[in-house]
Design a protein around this motif. Sequence first.
Motif: not given
Length: 148
Positions: A99-101, A134-139
């Motif tokens: 979903r994040e991707r 959130m996805a950007k932070r994880k990445l």
Amino acid sequence: MVKVGRDFFGNQTDADDVAQEGLVRLWNYCERLDPKRNMEALATRVAKNVCVEIYRKKRDNNTAALDEGIEDNITADAYIEAEDVQHKIDEAIERLSPRERSLLRKRHIEGHTAEEIANETGIPKPSVKSIISMAKRKLTKELQKILK
């Protein structure tokens, strides 16, 4: 016009070019000019526009020359290193949830707005923004680990 060019560029050669180009432009429009108009103000405005155009041409030419120089200096090692970094980025993206991707791809690769993504996916707009954030932070964290 020469003064405007000298003030802008700080040299006589460019100032002369500004005056020459500006006078050509005024000459081309002389039959359409209102004789009651303040010609000095008009000449100043034309000179300023010419200065900006000359500046942009020089800047673009310098950028093109730099790009050519950079391309000539790229080595095989640089290509290999770039490929390695790209591979690591791809690995970090794969660690995100599907979903994040998907949302990250829609936002940053396809250029969709959060509202468009919300309409396409049925996910509320605030949630779309949150998931992408959130996805950007994880990445970012993954890339910091990988690229150290």
